[in-house]
Design a protein around this motif. Structure first.
Motif, PDB file in Angstrom:
ATOM      1  N   CYS A   1       4.269  44.688  21.099  1.00 41.28           N
ATOM      2  CA  CYS A   1       4.336  45.520  22.244  1.00 41.28           C
ATOM      3  C   CYS A   1       3.652  44.711  23.498  1.00 41.28           C
ATOM      4  O   CYS A   1       4.086  44.832  24.641  1.00 41.28           O
TER       5      CYS A   1
ATOM      6  N   ASP B   1       1.183  46.365  17.682  1.00 39.83           N
ATOM      7  CA  ASP B   1       0.456  46.428  18.875  1.00 39.83           C
ATOM      8  C   ASP B   1       0.548  44.833  19.634  1.00 39.83           C
ATOM      9  O   ASP B   1       0.873  44.905  20.814  1.00 39.83           O
TER      10      ASP B   1
ATOM     11  N   ASP C   1       4.913  53.725  22.164  1.00 40.15           N
ATOM     12  CA  ASP C   1       4.083  52.729  22.967  1.00 40.15           C
ATOM     13  C   ASP C   1       5.043  52.248  24.213  1.00 40.15           C
ATOM     14  O   ASP C   1       4.500  51.822  25.281  1.00 40.15           O
TER      15      ASP C   1
END
Length: 256
Positions: free
Chosen positions: A51, A48, A101
């Motif tokens: 990204c 996460d 993502d």
């Protein structure tokens, strides 16, 4: 042409979390990267965070490499290695998180070196099976898996140093895949180092090309530092109707 800065080459001196912002400051809207983590299957929080660095920089991820091992020690991928079944599988699931993502549409599956003490034919069958499985897994995301030809000087244990052999592998993988989302990654540096004119290769294998990377030869430097005629290369790509990205995967140092 849509240019994508290779974060792992152009910004190798920066921490991973700073590379996307550096590319954006240099005017790039698209980037590509080698596997950006120390682990094959990092925690979701690490994924996460990676990204988020792309989003905050305002750049789009054009291509992602699967885990290829340690390039500095000569490793060139995992598909041929019988000892890495779990590693290949868990790495793929981590890659799927990134692809979903970022909406990245190209996944580079590096083939792998010859493994001592293992039958080469078995290694090739294993790599083909894994390649098809990877492509089928990411098909629902609209992702194409690409396979790259390297050169025998930098990668003496790597079996795919002839683009004809790589094209044959890709063709067989497409035939076995349920989706056909497999293609060639054409790298100008590796081809020229092997004595292959990239312009001729583009003309011959154009229907299979799904991603392109630019670096000059010799030296893997910035286009214009070696012997490749990149005007002719771009003209050849336009002639086949290539509409994908061109990754700038070169050594940016003055001597590169």
């Amino acid at each position: 042409m849509r240019w994508a800065a290779n974060l792992s080459m152009l910004y190798s001196r920066l921490p991973v979390e700073q590379r996307a912002a550096a590319a954006a400051r240099d005017g790039y809207s698209y980037v590509e990267t080698w596997w950006p983590f120390a682990q094959s299957a990092p925690a979701t929080e690490e994924i996460d965070h990676f990204c988020s660095t792309l989003r905050h920089a305002g750049v789009r991820l054009a291509a992602l490499n699967l885990d290829a091992g340690d390039p500095s020690s000569g490793e060139r991928g995992l598909l041929t290695d019988p000892n890495h079944e779990i590693r290949v599988r868990t790495n793929l699931e981590s890659a799927v998180e990134i692809l979903a993502d970022t909406k990245c549409s190209i996944l580079n599956a590096l083939y792998g070196n010859r493994i001592d003490g293992q039958d080469p034919g078995y290694q090739d069958r294993l790599a083909l099976r894994r390649l098809v499985g990877i492509a089928d897994r990411v098909a629902e995301l609209g992702v194409t898996v690409v396979v790259e030809t390297l050169n025998a000087i930098d990668s003496p244990r790597f079996p795919l140093t002839d683009i004809g052999d790589t094209a044959a592998l890709v063709t067989e993988a497409i035939a076995q895949s349920g989706h056909g989302n497999i293609g060639l990654l054409l790298d100008t540096y590796h081809l020229q180092t092997m004595g292959v004119d990239p312009v001729i290769a583009i003309g011959e294998y154009g229907p299979l090309i799904r991603h392109v990377q630019f670096a000059d030869s010799p030296g893997r430097g910035r286009p214009g530092t070696g012997h490749i005629d990149f005007y002719c290369v771009t003209q050849a790509l336009e002639a086949i109707g290539y509409s994908g990205f061109i990754g700038l995967e070169y050594d940016p140092s003055p001597q590169g």
